[in-house]
Design an enzyme around this catalytic site. Structure first.
Site, PDB file in Angstrom:
ATOM      1  N   ASN A   1       0.871  -1.181   0.000  1.00  0.00           N
ATOM      2  CA  ASN A   1       0.000   0.000   0.000  1.00  0.00           C
ATOM      3  C   ASN A   1       0.905   1.226   0.000  1.00  0.00           C
ATOM      4  O   ASN A   1       1.474   1.581   1.029  1.00  0.00           O
ATOM      5  CB  ASN A   1      -0.887  -0.030   1.262  1.00  0.00           C
ATOM      6  CG  ASN A   1      -1.712   1.235   1.407  1.00  0.00           C
ATOM      7  OD1 ASN A   1      -1.827   2.031   0.476  1.00  0.00           O
ATOM      8  ND2 ASN A   1      -2.298   1.420   2.584  1.00  0.00           N
ATOM      9  N   TRP A   2       1.037   1.837  -1.163  1.00  0.00           N
ATOM     10  CA  TRP A   2       1.982   2.965  -1.284  1.00  0.00           C
ATOM     11  C   TRP A   2       1.433   4.268  -0.704  1.00  0.00           C
ATOM     12  O   TRP A   2       2.155   5.253  -0.599  1.00  0.00           O
ATOM     13  CB  TRP A   2       2.356   3.170  -2.751  1.00  0.00           C
ATOM     14  CG  TRP A   2       3.336   2.147  -3.266  1.00  0.00           C
ATOM     15  CD1 TRP A   2       3.950   1.159  -2.544  1.00  0.00           C
ATOM     16  CD2 TRP A   2       3.821   2.018  -4.614  1.00  0.00           C
ATOM     17  NE1 TRP A   2       4.782   0.430  -3.363  1.00  0.00           N
ATOM     18  CE2 TRP A   2       4.720   0.938  -4.634  1.00  0.00           C
ATOM     19  CE3 TRP A   2       3.575   2.709  -5.802  1.00  0.00           C
ATOM     20  CZ2 TRP A   2       5.386   0.538  -5.802  1.00  0.00           C
ATOM     21  CZ3 TRP A   2       4.224   2.314  -6.961  1.00  0.00           C
ATOM     22  CH2 TRP A   2       5.122   1.233  -6.957  1.00  0.00           C
ATOM     23  N   LYS A   3       0.149   4.296  -0.403  1.00  0.00           N
ATOM     24  CA  LYS A   3      -0.482   5.526   0.130  1.00  0.00           C
ATOM     25  C   LYS A   3      -0.208   6.695  -0.821  1.00  0.00           C
ATOM     26  O   LYS A   3      -0.129   6.488  -2.029  1.00  0.00           O
ATOM     27  CB  LYS A   3       0.002   5.779   1.564  1.00  0.00           C
ATOM     28  CG  LYS A   3      -0.160   4.530   2.446  1.00  0.00           C
ATOM     29  CD  LYS A   3       0.037   4.775   3.905  1.00  0.00           C
ATOM     30  CE  LYS A   3      -0.141   3.456   4.647  1.00  0.00           C
ATOM     31  NZ  LYS A   3      -0.126   3.599   6.087  1.00  0.00           N
TER      32      LYS A   3
ATOM     33  N   HIS B   1      -9.504   1.412   4.680  1.00  0.00           N
ATOM     34  CA  HIS B   1      -8.232   1.599   5.398  1.00  0.00           C
ATOM     35  C   HIS B   1      -8.451   2.564   6.566  1.00  0.00           C
ATOM     36  O   HIS B   1      -9.254   3.498   6.462  1.00  0.00           O
ATOM     37  CB  HIS B   1      -7.165   2.143   4.431  1.00  0.00           C
ATOM     38  CG  HIS B   1      -5.804   2.149   5.057  1.00  0.00           C
ATOM     39  ND1 HIS B   1      -5.378   3.158   5.883  1.00  0.00           N
ATOM     40  CD2 HIS B   1      -4.801   1.247   5.001  1.00  0.00           C
ATOM     41  CE1 HIS B   1      -4.154   2.863   6.306  1.00  0.00           C
ATOM     42  NE2 HIS B   1      -3.781   1.717   5.780  1.00  0.00           N
TER      43      HIS B   1
ATOM     44  N   GLU C   1      -6.868   5.003   7.576  1.00  0.00           N
ATOM     45  CA  GLU C   1      -6.700   6.434   7.233  1.00  0.00           C
ATOM     46  C   GLU C   1      -7.949   6.976   6.539  1.00  0.00           C
ATOM     47  O   GLU C   1      -8.310   8.138   6.723  1.00  0.00           O
ATOM     48  CB  GLU C   1      -5.435   6.614   6.373  1.00  0.00           C
ATOM     49  CG  GLU C   1      -4.177   6.450   7.226  1.00  0.00           C
ATOM     50  CD  GLU C   1      -2.977   5.877   6.497  1.00  0.00           C
ATOM     51  OE1 GLU C   1      -2.934   5.909   5.253  1.00  0.00           O
ATOM     52  OE2 GLU C   1      -2.069   5.358   7.187  1.00  0.00           O
TER      53      GLU C   1
ATOM     54  N   GLU D   1      -5.442  -4.636  10.588  1.00  0.00           N
ATOM     55  CA  GLU D   1      -4.389  -3.649  10.818  1.00  0.00           C
ATOM     56  C   GLU D   1      -4.660  -2.884  12.105  1.00  0.00           C
ATOM     57  O   GLU D   1      -5.483  -1.949  12.121  1.00  0.00           O
ATOM     58  CB  GLU D   1      -4.339  -2.646   9.653  1.00  0.00           C
ATOM     59  CG  GLU D   1      -4.061  -3.279   8.316  1.00  0.00           C
ATOM     60  CD  GLU D   1      -3.458  -2.270   7.340  1.00  0.00           C
ATOM     61  OE1 GLU D   1      -2.321  -2.499   6.904  1.00  0.00           O
ATOM     62  OE2 GLU D   1      -4.106  -1.259   7.042  1.00  0.00           O
TER      63      GLU D   1
ATOM     64  N   GLY E   1       2.470   2.553  10.693  1.00  0.00           N
ATOM     65  CA  GLY E   1       3.421   3.647  10.517  1.00  0.00           C
ATOM     66  C   GLY E   1       4.117   4.059  11.800  1.00  0.00           C
ATOM     67  O   GLY E   1       4.761   5.106  11.859  1.00  0.00           O
TER      68      GLY E   1
ATOM     69  N   SER F   1       3.459  -1.912  10.341  1.00  0.00           N
ATOM     70  CA  SER F   1       4.911  -1.964  10.560  1.00  0.00           C
ATOM     71  C   SER F   1       5.525  -3.323  10.213  1.00  0.00           C
ATOM     72  O   SER F   1       6.438  -3.785  10.897  1.00  0.00           O
ATOM     73  CB  SER F   1       5.265  -1.543  11.991  1.00  0.00           C
ATOM     74  OG  SER F   1       4.869  -0.192  12.210  1.00  0.00           O
TER      75      SER F   1
ATOM     76  N   GLY G   1       2.848  -0.943   4.285  1.00  0.00           N
ATOM     77  CA  GLY G   1       2.920   0.466   3.922  1.00  0.00           C
ATOM     78  C   GLY G   1       4.362   0.886   3.706  1.00  0.00           C
ATOM     79  O   GLY G   1       4.969   0.634   2.654  1.00  0.00           O
ATOM     80  N   GLY G   2       4.959   1.507   4.712  1.00  0.00           N
ATOM     81  CA  GLY G   2       6.296   2.114   4.611  1.00  0.00           C
ATOM     82  C   GLY G   2       7.347   1.239   3.943  1.00  0.00           C
ATOM     83  O   GLY G   2       8.055   1.692   3.031  1.00  0.00           O
TER      84      GLY G   2
HETATM   85  P1  PGA Z   1       2.846   0.510   7.641  1.00  0.00           P
HETATM   86  O1  PGA Z   1       1.376   0.722   6.996  1.00  0.00           O
HETATM   87  O2  PGA Z   1       3.374  -0.787   7.069  1.00  0.00           O
HETATM   88  O3  PGA Z   1       3.635   1.704   7.203  1.00  0.00           O
HETATM   89  O4  PGA Z   1       2.670   0.418   9.111  1.00  0.00           O
HETATM   90  C1  PGA Z   1       0.489  -0.348   6.800  1.00  0.00           C
HETATM   91  C2  PGA Z   1      -0.798   0.162   6.216  1.00  0.00           C
HETATM   92  O5  PGA Z   1      -1.258   1.256   6.603  1.00  0.00           O
HETATM   93  O6  PGA Z   1      -1.419  -0.503   5.343  1.00  0.00           O
END
Ligand code: PGA
Length: 254
Positions: free
Chosen positions: A10-12, A97, A99, A169, A175, A215, A236-237
């Site tokens: 997930n590149w956001k 998600h 967010e 999640e 993050g 994470s 994500g990251g």
């Molecule tokens: P993260 O994000 O790996 O940076 O914690 C995961 C996500 O929000 O899908």
């Protein structure tokens, strides 16, 4: 029951089309060629076409969007429909998600409409659920997760549910560098499967894949994936670096 792991990036709001091209020129060389499981990349909308171009020679990697409209078409300025995503080559779409839930006010009713719109168009939802630290510490973990699942999956048939991917999640792990321990993630994901079993029956719950997200890194992926109810990751990251993400794919797959 063997569930094939599914590892998704997930590149956001990261990665321009130019950066996307650079990512794939490294990632496709790093990707293990044997024993490959399902690998999915979710770039931002504007980089989907470039990603699709780069993946012409690599049909083992599938494309996902990070969000979509619940509407099919029409006067919805700034929105993107499921049909548009399919036309760009997407097979999956991330929905709900945390967010989107916390920053853009998406609740289970909206997410449920999106799930139905995605399924009707032929996209596979990656449905995200998860609790905040306050909710976990306040003893609400199970009620939060079951409410999210029941609301987001309302009126989704058993057959359709079998194809959906659930991403658990914990919001406090996204993050933050703070991963759920493998035991914590396993315990919670076993609970998620028990809710799916209540909603759809034991047999269906055994085929639904449940990812862990929050994470995930090359260093913790192998231990997490060894848990019986962790069927892959939403990353994500660490997915922004092609070498790190390829390492996570390797850990999750071979
Ligand atoms: P993260 O994000 O790996 O940076 O914690 C995961 C996500 O929000 O899908």
């Amino acid at each position: 029951m063997i569930r094939n792991p599914i590892i998704a990036a997930n590149w956001k709001m990261n990665m321009t089309p130019t950066e996307t091209e650079k990512f794939f020129s490294v990632f496709l060389k790093e990707l293990p060629t044997s024993n490959l499981r399902d690998v999915v990349i979710a770039p931002p909308f504007v980089s989907l076409a470039k990603a699709a171009d780069m993946l012409m020679q690599a049909d083992s990697v599938k494309l996902s969007a990070q969000n979509m409209s619940q509407e099919a078409s029409g006067a919805f300025t700034g929105e993107i429909s499921a049909a548009m995503l399919l036309d760009l080559g997407c097979r999956y779409v991330i929905l709900g998600h945390s967010e989107r839930r916390s920053l853009y006010g998406e609740d289970d009713v909206v997410i449920n409409k999106k799930v139905h719109a995605a399924l009707a168009a032929g996209l596979i939802p990656i449905l995200c659920i998860g609790e905040s630290l306050e909710q976990r510490d306040g003893g609400q973990l199970e009620s939060v997760l079951s409410t999210q699942l029941e609301g987001s999956l309302a009126n989704v048939s058993t057959d359709a549910a079998k194809g959906i991917i659930i991403a658990y999640e914990p919001v406090w792990a996204i993050g933050t560098g703070r991963t759920a321990s493998p035991e914590q993630a396993q315990e919670t994901q076993a609970y998620v499967r028990s809710v799916l079993s209540r909603l759809y029956g034991a047999a269906a719950s055994e085929v639904i894949r449940i990812q862990y997200g929050g994470s995930v890194k090359p260093g913790n992926a192998a231990e997490l994936i060894s848990q019986p109810d962790i069927d892959g990751f939403l990353v994500g990251g660490a997915s922004l670096d092609p070498v790190s993400f390829a390492e996570i794919v390797r850990a999750g797959c071979c």
